[in-house]
Design an enzyme around this catalytic site. Structure first.
Site, short mmCIF file in Angstrom:
data_model
loop_
_atom_site.label_atom_id
_atom_site.label_comp_id
_atom_site.label_asym_id
_atom_site.label_seq_id
_atom_site.Cartn_x
_atom_site.Cartn_y
_atom_site.Cartn_z
CD GLU A 175 -3.56 49.47 13.03
OE1 GLU A 175 -3.50 50.63 13.49
OE2 GLU A 175 -3.59 48.46 13.75
NE ARG A 185 3.08 50.30 18.63
CZ ARG A 185 2.25 50.91 19.47
NH1 ARG A 185 1.04 50.39 19.69
NH2 ARG A 185 2.61 52.00 20.11
CG HIS A 239 -4.92 50.55 16.96
ND1 HIS A 239 -3.79 50.71 16.23
CD2 HIS A 239 -4.53 50.59 18.25
CE1 HIS A 239 -2.75 50.85 17.03
NE2 HIS A 239 -3.18 50.78 18.27
#
Length: 528
Positions: free
Chosen positions: A263, A234, A281
């Site tokens: 993000e 995370r 990601h």
């Protein structure tokens, strides 16, 4: 009439087929995930909504969904769903917490190799025709120490892969028991020792208040100067500014970052720094993982819409409609007792014993135990729910024991939760008063009666004259308004406890002020 499900994100055709085979009327409209107005106009006609990350299930969407009974998220994170609003409207929110574990673990291992051997930079240099062989001196991983922070489902897979690479694996996880550590072949250590020993530190823990910035300036200073940091968990677990400074100054060997504080990460202090590998990601981005989570959420939603079965629900206890009115206050109590103990537990947990005495012993204690475990695990595992909590406890080697017995004490019925850690045993007990009001009635065998409110201060102290005045003065000087003040002691002049409800969130500065009060042994803020 058959239940209707709307798929507003790109799920596989196999998932669509699962709904149809189960007798559900399904509409596959992935374009709605990017058009909030169209989604608002369409959602009212459906019993179920299947999504990935593109669809934002906001309060407005939920309010427009008059018939909606279940939201299914193909994946782990539900940041794009207003879970409290869904709960308020009686809509179940499901996810698939285990569908992409292998994929995420493999990405962490890939990032580790990429950084250790400087593969992206070497590739760019070679394709530019430079042939800088001497520039890219890599690091061999065999025989090195891999430090795994968070040894749950994904972390244990990474540990297994590390062992297969002939690496020594050390793990830090407050909920990992020594027995479970031995079973998966890792050495359980405290965080400071892991940071000092590890050649590679990889993060596999959820984002919570306790884990935010767990790799910051202080942690980086404790690491070897050639150590590698990997974060595929995370964004926010790593302090990006602190990592950037460490990389610039050569105080850290390298980093592989797949997740970012913000993000999409169109810019970052990390970009362009020496020996860092960044990916957008991609932890769960394999065809196998995407297929797995899509099939799982289709099966889960169909099970609920057709048979009423609930699995991997974030906001739905496994309670039948008949027992709900009587059981619900005790579910709340069990969750609060678990949360109380969980927020005070900082070392490895060996076992949890939950005692049910009196009328509650004849209720659905399986649901109550799940609620207690959910509350206990939530401080470190925010996505835990009543379905997944028992599994997560077993994964961490926590032995859970239920004890039921008839009324013996002064209270007609109560629940006691006892946690055994590597260092001590701690217990907390509570009951439900008339009107369905949960109350704590005992902490560490010290009798007291307290309602748990959203923001609280837990203080252990020596029972000496003037202490209450000093404590109240410290809080008053800090501008903290006291809502409730509950006291208990084992004997005059002996150990005592204060449990104080306050009207605002407590800061680190306020807790530090309380810790400095003469007679305070421990002070911790609690949230419920």
């Amino acid at each position: 009439m058959a239940p209707r499900v709307l798929i507003s994100d790109a799920l596989s055709e196999t998932a669509v087929d699962i709904f149809r085979r189960r007798g559900i009327d399904v509409d596959f409209k992935p374009e709605l995930g990017k058009d909030k107005d169209a989604l608002l106009a369409a959602v009212a006609d459906y019993d179920g909504l299947a999504i990935r990350s593109a669809t934002k299930v906001t309060e407005k969407v939920i309010e427009a969904a008059d018939k909606l009974r279940v939201i299914g998220r193909a994946g782990i994170g539900v940041d794009n769903v207003d879970v409290p609003k869904a709960t308020e409207r009686g809509i179940i929110v499901m996810n698939t917490p285990y569908g992409n574990s292998i994929t995420t673990a493999e990405h962490a291992i890939a990032m580790m190799f990429a950084v250790a051997r400087q593969l992206p930079a070497a590739d760019a240099s070679t394709q530019a025709g430079k042939w800088e062989k001497s520039k890219f001196l890599g690091t061999e991983l065999t025989g090195k120490t891999l430090g795994v922070i968070g040894c749950g489902n994904i972390g244990s897979v990474v540990a297994e892969r590390g062992i297969g690479l002939r690496m020594r694996v050390v793990a830090y996880d407050p909920f990992l028991s020594l027995e479970r550590a031995q079973e998966i072949g890792v050495e359980k250590v405290e965080l400071d020792e892991l940071l000092k020993r590890a050649d590679v530190v990889t993060l596999h823990t959820p984002m919570t208040e306790k884990t935010r910035g767990i790799i910051g300036a202080e942690a980086l200073a404790k690491m070897k100067p050639d150590a590698i940091v990997i974060n595929c968990a995370r964004g926010g677990l790593v302090d990006e500014a602190a990592l950037a400074e460490a990389l610039k100054e050569g105080r850290i060997g390298g980093a592989g970052i797949d997740v970012f504080e913000t993000e999409p990460a169109k810019e970052s202090v990390l970009f362009g720094l020496p020996n860092i590998v960044c990916t957008p990601h991609l932890g769960a981005s394999t065809s196998e993982a995407q297929e797995n989570v899509a099939l799982q959420i289709a099966e889960q939603m169909a099970d609920y819409l057709i048979d009423g079965a609930v699995s991997n629900a974030l906001n739905m206890p496994s309670i039948s409609a008949e027992e709900a009115p009587r059981l619900t206050p005790f579910v709340t109590l069990a969750d609060q007792l678990g949360s109380f103990a969980g927020q005070l537990t900082e070392t490895g947990v060996q076992s949890i014993r939950i005692e049910y005495e009196g009328a509650v012993a004849d209720m659905n204690t399986r649901a109550l135990t799940a609620a207690a475990l959910t509350g206990f695990l939530k401080p470190l595992l925010q996505s835990v729910n009543m379905v997944s909590a028992p599994t997560l406890a077993r994964e961490r080697g926590i032995h859970v024991e239920e004890v039921r017995r008839e009324q013996q004490g002064a209270y007609e019925t109560y629940i006691r939760l006892t946690v055994n850690t590597d260092r001590r045993e701690r217990s907390v007990a509570g009951t439900v008063f008339s009107g369905g009001r949960p109350r704590v009635i005992q902490v560490k065998n010290i009798n007291m009666e307290a309602e748990l409110v959203p923001s609280m201060l837990y203080v252990t102290n020596l029972d000496k004259p003037g202490f209450i005045g000093r404590l109240g003065a410290a809080l008053g000087e800090a501008g903290v308004n006291i809502a409730t003040f509950n006291l208990g002691r084992s004997a005059p002049g002996d150990d005592a406890i204060a449990l104080i409800g306050v009207d605002q969130e407590l800061t680190d500065d306020v807790v530090a002020r309380v810790e400095a009060v003469d007679g305070v042994v421990q002070a911790k803020r609690l949230r419920f």
